[in-house]
Design a protein around this motif. Structure first.
Motif, mmCIF file in Angstrom:
data_model
loop_
_atom_site.group_PDB
_atom_site.id
_atom_site.type_symbol
_atom_site.label_atom_id
_atom_site.label_comp_id
_atom_site.label_asym_id
_atom_site.label_seq_id
_atom_site.Cartn_x
_atom_site.Cartn_y
_atom_site.Cartn_z
ATOM 1 N N PRO A 109 0.835 -1.204 0.000
ATOM 2 C CA PRO A 109 0.000 0.000 0.000
ATOM 3 C C PRO A 109 0.867 1.250 0.000
ATOM 4 N N PRO A 110 0.291 2.432 -0.301
ATOM 5 C CA PRO A 110 1.059 3.686 -0.386
ATOM 6 C C PRO A 110 1.397 4.259 0.981
ATOM 7 N N LEU A 111 2.274 3.604 1.681
ATOM 8 C CA LEU A 111 2.583 3.968 3.062
ATOM 9 C C LEU A 111 3.415 5.236 3.174
ATOM 10 N N GLY A 112 4.020 5.659 2.084
ATOM 11 C CA GLY A 112 4.797 6.892 2.103
ATOM 12 C C GLY A 112 3.972 8.117 2.406
ATOM 13 N N GLN A 113 2.660 7.995 2.289
ATOM 14 C CA GLN A 113 1.759 9.122 2.538
ATOM 15 C C GLN A 113 1.461 9.339 4.017
ATOM 16 N N LEU A 114 1.846 8.385 4.874
ATOM 17 C CA LEU A 114 1.528 8.483 6.302
ATOM 18 C C LEU A 114 2.546 9.386 6.993
ATOM 19 N N MET A 115 2.157 10.603 7.249
ATOM 20 C CA MET A 115 3.081 11.630 7.697
ATOM 21 C C MET A 115 3.557 11.458 9.130
ATOM 22 N N SER A 116 2.825 10.696 9.956
ATOM 23 C CA SER A 116 3.237 10.506 11.347
ATOM 24 C C SER A 116 4.023 9.223 11.551
ATOM 25 N N GLY A 151 3.356 6.453 -2.796
ATOM 26 C CA GLY A 151 2.094 7.163 -2.854
ATOM 27 C C GLY A 151 2.183 8.478 -3.602
ATOM 28 N N ASN A 152 1.096 9.205 -3.586
ATOM 29 C CA ASN A 152 1.003 10.473 -4.318
ATOM 30 C C ASN A 152 1.396 11.639 -3.426
ATOM 31 N N CYS A 153 2.670 11.722 -3.123
ATOM 32 C CA CYS A 153 3.174 12.829 -2.307
ATOM 33 C C CYS A 153 3.536 14.003 -3.218
ATOM 34 N N SER A 154 3.640 15.169 -2.628
ATOM 35 C CA SER A 154 3.930 16.372 -3.397
ATOM 36 C C SER A 154 5.298 16.918 -3.015
ATOM 37 N N SER A 155 5.656 18.021 -3.643
ATOM 38 C CA SER A 155 6.938 18.657 -3.338
ATOM 39 C C SER A 155 6.956 19.207 -1.915
ATOM 40 N N VAL A 156 5.766 19.440 -1.380
ATOM 41 C CA VAL A 156 5.645 19.953 -0.015
ATOM 42 C C VAL A 156 5.665 18.808 0.985
ATOM 43 N N LYS A 205 6.890 15.202 1.772
ATOM 44 C CA LYS A 205 7.899 14.229 1.384
ATOM 45 C C LYS A 205 7.450 12.811 1.735
ATOM 46 N N PRO A 206 7.746 11.823 0.876
ATOM 47 C CA PRO A 206 7.396 10.443 1.194
ATOM 48 C C PRO A 206 8.119 9.959 2.446
ATOM 49 N N PHE A 207 7.386 9.315 3.341
ATOM 50 C CA PHE A 207 7.947 8.801 4.593
ATOM 51 C C PHE A 207 8.642 9.920 5.365
ATOM 52 N N ALA A 208 7.928 11.025 5.514
ATOM 53 C CA ALA A 208 8.510 12.241 6.086
ATOM 54 C C ALA A 208 9.011 12.070 7.516
ATOM 55 N N SER A 209 8.385 11.180 8.299
ATOM 56 C CA SER A 209 8.765 11.024 9.703
ATOM 57 C C SER A 209 9.404 9.681 10.011
ATOM 58 N N LEU A 210 9.531 8.812 9.011
ATOM 59 C CA LEU A 210 9.985 7.445 9.250
ATOM 60 C C LEU A 210 11.431 7.404 9.744
ATOM 61 N N GLU A 211 11.638 6.695 10.877
ATOM 62 C CA GLU A 211 12.967 6.546 11.463
ATOM 63 C C GLU A 211 13.484 5.115 11.367
ATOM 64 N N PHE A 212 12.574 4.140 11.364
ATOM 65 C CA PHE A 212 12.977 2.733 11.333
ATOM 66 C C PHE A 212 12.180 1.995 10.265
ATOM 67 N N LEU A 213 12.891 1.264 9.395
ATOM 68 C CA LEU A 213 12.253 0.503 8.319
ATOM 69 C C LEU A 213 12.878 -0.880 8.240
#
Length: 230
Positions: A156-163, A184-189, A191-199
């Motif tokens: 799924p488009p998990l890059g869209q989950l900002m938290s 996912g459909n992220c924009s220039s404003v 960012k994909p996986f903006a808060s992700l620390e652990f993957l």
């Protein structure tokens, strides 16, 4: 059991629990129920959860393969349980190969947007419903684990989950490539996986390709600290 109308906390060991007590839905003041086991035939119906609107903290729903009617999953009214912070949805031994039915069930188990931690385990669908990865419906999720979803052929488009801060994906036998759909459909404003620390990716034997959209190459994972692939 149904006479304990003022009972608020009912927790037990998952290992020893084979089925739910009769008439647990009568405990309308219940606030803490760590596990709900969906029964077969005359066993506990997932729709009984609609009578427990005050559940809070963590809840694990087991044996979802026993849900026969999509309407029963909808009647559980997980979206209305605004005090839940952690939810685990788990399918057990497979009784059939109806991937569409399992997708329809999961689609109706949309939790409240206040949820912070989500685990989906043993899901037998080939794709995830739209709410998994929706930036509005899953806006507060910080920890997500997807495990043993062996028939899924795309993420799924998990890059869209900002938290989202922690993401674990394991035992996806059907995944051969990970690409734009993951971001996912992220924009220039945004960012994909903006808060992700652990993957973490684990036990994905057929995975061969991991590609990133060109426009996201310098934007994705700005806070990533730890990546594990095994």
């Amino acid at each position: 059991m149904h006479r304990l109308i003022n009972l608020r906390y009912f927790c037990f060991s998952e290992r020893n629990l084979l089925e739910m007590p009769i008439q647990i839905s009568k405990l309308k003041n219940l606030q803490k129920l760590n596990t709900f086991v969906v029964g077969k035939d005359d066993g506990a119906n997932i729709a009984e959860l609609k009578e427990l609107p005050n559940l809070r903290g963590e809840l694990g729903i087991k044996n979802l393969q026993n849900v026969k009617k999509v309407e029963d999953a909808l009647q559980a009214k997980l979206m209305d349980k605004k005090y839940l912070e952690e939810l685990e949805l788990e399918w057990g031994a497979k009784t059939d190969d109806d991937s569409k039915h399992e997708r329809d069930i999961l689609d109706k188990l949309l939790p409240n947007s206040n949820l912070k931690r989500l685990t989906i385990r043993g899901y037998g669908g080939t794709t995830f419903p739209n709410w998994v990865g929706d930036r509005s419906l899953c806006s507060n999720i910080v920890d997500l684990s997807l495990a043993s979803c062996e028939y899924c052929h795309s993420l799924p488009p998990l890059g869209q989950l900002m938290s989202l801060k922690s993401l674990c994906i394991e035992r996806f036998d059907g995944i051969e490539s990970v690409g734009a759909e993951f971001y996912g459909n992220c924009s220039s404003v945004v960012k994909p996986f903006a808060s992700l620390e652990f993957l973490k990716f684990s036990y994905m034997p057929n995975w061969e390709v991991w590609s990133m959209p060109v426009e996201d190459a310098d934007q994705a994972f700005p806070k990533l600290r730890q990546l594990e692939v095994d």
